[in-house]
Design a protein around this motif. Structure first.
Motif, mmCIF file in Angstrom:
data_model
loop_
_atom_site.group_PDB
_atom_site.id
_atom_site.type_symbol
_atom_site.label_atom_id
_atom_site.label_comp_id
_atom_site.label_asym_id
_atom_site.label_seq_id
_atom_site.Cartn_x
_atom_site.Cartn_y
_atom_site.Cartn_z
ATOM 1 N N GLY A 21 0.822 -1.205 0.000
ATOM 2 C CA GLY A 21 0.000 0.000 0.000
ATOM 3 C C GLY A 21 0.857 1.257 0.000
ATOM 4 O O GLY A 21 0.551 2.234 -0.691
ATOM 5 N N PHE A 22 1.948 1.248 0.778
ATOM 6 C CA PHE A 22 2.853 2.395 0.803
ATOM 7 C C PHE A 22 3.513 2.586 -0.556
ATOM 8 O O PHE A 22 3.626 3.718 -1.055
ATOM 9 N N VAL A 23 3.940 1.499 -1.188
ATOM 10 C CA VAL A 23 4.565 1.589 -2.507
ATOM 11 C C VAL A 23 3.549 2.107 -3.526
ATOM 12 O O VAL A 23 3.887 2.906 -4.419
ATOM 13 N N TYR A 24 2.287 1.700 -3.379
ATOM 14 C CA TYR A 24 1.247 2.209 -4.281
ATOM 15 C C TYR A 24 1.060 3.712 -4.090
ATOM 16 O O TYR A 24 0.913 4.446 -5.067
ATOM 17 N N ASP A 25 1.088 4.182 -2.846
ATOM 18 C CA ASP A 25 0.990 5.622 -2.602
ATOM 19 C C ASP A 25 2.182 6.359 -3.195
ATOM 20 O O ASP A 25 2.034 7.445 -3.757
ATOM 21 N N LEU A 26 3.354 5.784 -3.089
ATOM 22 C CA LEU A 26 4.547 6.374 -3.700
ATOM 23 C C LEU A 26 4.364 6.486 -5.213
ATOM 24 O O LEU A 26 4.653 7.528 -5.806
ATOM 25 N N TYR A 27 3.857 5.449 -5.823
ATOM 26 C CA TYR A 27 3.611 5.485 -7.268
ATOM 27 C C TYR A 27 2.560 6.531 -7.614
ATOM 28 O O TYR A 27 2.704 7.259 -8.598
ATOM 29 N N ARG A 28 1.504 6.617 -6.819
ATOM 30 C CA ARG A 28 0.463 7.616 -7.094
ATOM 31 C C ARG A 28 1.023 9.026 -7.026
ATOM 32 O O ARG A 28 0.718 9.874 -7.862
ATOM 33 N N VAL A 29 1.849 9.309 -6.017
ATOM 34 C CA VAL A 29 2.442 10.643 -5.881
ATOM 35 C C VAL A 29 3.352 10.937 -7.079
ATOM 36 O O VAL A 29 3.293 12.027 -7.659
ATOM 37 N N LEU A 30 4.183 9.979 -7.456
ATOM 38 C CA LEU A 30 5.071 10.198 -8.602
ATOM 39 C C LEU A 30 4.276 10.401 -9.887
ATOM 40 O O LEU A 30 4.621 11.246 -10.715
ATOM 41 N N ARG A 31 3.208 9.642 -10.039
ATOM 42 C CA ARG A 31 2.373 9.790 -11.232
ATOM 43 C C ARG A 31 1.718 11.170 -11.277
ATOM 44 O O ARG A 31 1.640 11.796 -12.323
ATOM 45 N N GLU A 32 1.283 11.664 -10.114
ATOM 46 C CA GLU A 32 0.686 12.998 -10.062
ATOM 47 C C GLU A 32 1.722 14.087 -10.321
ATOM 48 O O GLU A 32 1.445 15.065 -11.009
ATOM 49 N N MET A 33 2.914 13.913 -9.772
ATOM 50 C CA MET A 33 3.946 14.931 -9.948
ATOM 51 C C MET A 33 4.448 14.973 -11.389
ATOM 52 O O MET A 33 4.763 16.045 -11.905
ATOM 53 N N LEU A 36 1.508 12.256 -15.923
ATOM 54 C CA LEU A 36 1.580 11.337 -17.046
ATOM 55 C C LEU A 36 0.287 11.344 -17.856
ATOM 56 O O LEU A 36 -0.799 11.490 -17.315
ATOM 57 N N LYS A 37 0.420 11.194 -19.158
ATOM 58 C CA LYS A 37 -0.730 11.067 -20.050
ATOM 59 C C LYS A 37 -1.215 9.611 -20.016
ATOM 60 O O LYS A 37 -0.743 8.803 -19.229
ATOM 61 N N LYS A 38 -2.133 9.270 -20.903
ATOM 62 C CA LYS A 38 -2.708 7.923 -20.895
ATOM 63 C C LYS A 38 -1.661 6.845 -21.150
ATOM 64 O O LYS A 38 -1.609 5.842 -20.439
ATOM 65 N N ALA A 39 -0.821 7.069 -22.150
ATOM 66 C CA ALA A 39 0.193 6.057 -22.480
ATOM 67 C C ALA A 39 1.208 5.926 -21.342
ATOM 68 O O ALA A 39 1.601 4.813 -20.975
ATOM 69 N N ILE A 43 1.882 2.518 -19.121
ATOM 70 C CA ILE A 43 3.215 1.917 -18.969
ATOM 71 C C ILE A 43 3.629 1.927 -17.498
ATOM 72 O O ILE A 43 4.179 0.944 -16.993
ATOM 73 N N GLY A 44 3.370 3.040 -16.804
ATOM 74 C CA GLY A 44 3.710 3.117 -15.383
ATOM 75 C C GLY A 44 2.945 2.095 -14.559
ATOM 76 O O GLY A 44 3.515 1.445 -13.669
ATOM 77 N N ASP A 45 1.650 1.931 -14.838
ATOM 78 C CA ASP A 45 0.863 0.921 -14.119
ATOM 79 C C ASP A 45 1.408 -0.473 -14.369
ATOM 80 O O ASP A 45 1.541 -1.286 -13.443
ATOM 81 N N LEU A 46 1.722 -0.745 -15.627
ATOM 82 C CA LEU A 46 2.251 -2.059 -15.969
ATOM 83 C C LEU A 46 3.566 -2.332 -15.232
ATOM 84 O O LEU A 46 3.744 -3.395 -14.614
ATOM 85 N N LEU A 47 4.469 -1.361 -15.252
ATOM 86 C CA LEU A 47 5.757 -1.536 -14.558
ATOM 87 C C LEU A 47 5.565 -1.639 -13.048
ATOM 88 O O LEU A 47 6.239 -2.434 -12.382
#
Length: 183
Positions: A21-33, A36-39, A43-47
């Motif tokens: 859950g913490f790693v998911y929050d880290l990913y969410r913050v990085l994605r917001e910062m 990222l567009k749809k593509a 790719i980020g979700d997949l990785l």
């Protein structure tokens, strides 16, 4: 497997779920910062999910020899759920602040390095200015003097230079014409 071992494995999977859950929050913050567009999000979700799959599997191998039972899934889901319900907002604030402080520290270090470089090169810049400025002024003076000499000599040298260049042009044309006819 004894009941105590199963309880330890369940607590381990609960802890792995909290960390997921913490790693998911880290990913969410990085994605917001990164905005990222749809593509990029795809790719980020997949990785992210591939990374999480490998990390959870590796931790399960270490923790309970990779045995997958119902309590493992229950512990992972319960740990991730507890994190997302109770700790997610605090974790995201912590991540935002940590990234901000990290970037700010990099800015301070870079500014210090630039200031140190300027202090270190200051004597060389002074010497360069003391040498380059008189040379530039001398070049400017020579350029102005050359323009004056050129203007003054134009009336004297212009007819002879014109005759010389006309002769060179005629020779060039004769030579180039002879070369073309040979082919």
């Amino acid at each position: 497997m004894t009941l105590a071992e199963q309880l330890n494995a369940f607590l381990l999977t609960l802890l792995i779920g909290l960390m997921s859950g913490f790693v998911y929050d880290l990913y969410r913050v990085l994605r917001e910062m990164l905005r990222l567009k749809k593509a990029g999000t795809f790719i980020g979700d997949l990785l992210f999910w591939l990374f999480l799959l490998v990390a959870v599997f590796g931790l399960l191998l270490v923790g309970n020899d990779g045995e997958v039972r119902f309590y493992v899934f229950l512990g992972l889901a319960l740990g991730a759920g507890i994190h997302l319900i109770f700790f997610s907002s605090a974790a995201r604030r912590f991540i935002y602040r940590s990234i901000y402080l990290f970037l700010r520290a990099i800015q301070i270090i870079a500014a210090g390095a630039v200031a140190f470089f300027r202090i270190l090169t200051f004597p060389f810049r002074v010497i360069f200015f003391l040498v380059a400025w008189p040379v530039a002024q001398g070049g400017r003076a020579l350029r102005l003097a050359g323009r004056g000499i050129g203007r003054a000599g134009k009336g004297v040298l212009a007819p002879s230079v014109h005759r010389f260049s006309r002769g060179l042009r005629a020779r060039w044309q004769r030579w180039s014409n002879s070369w073309r006819t040979r082919r």
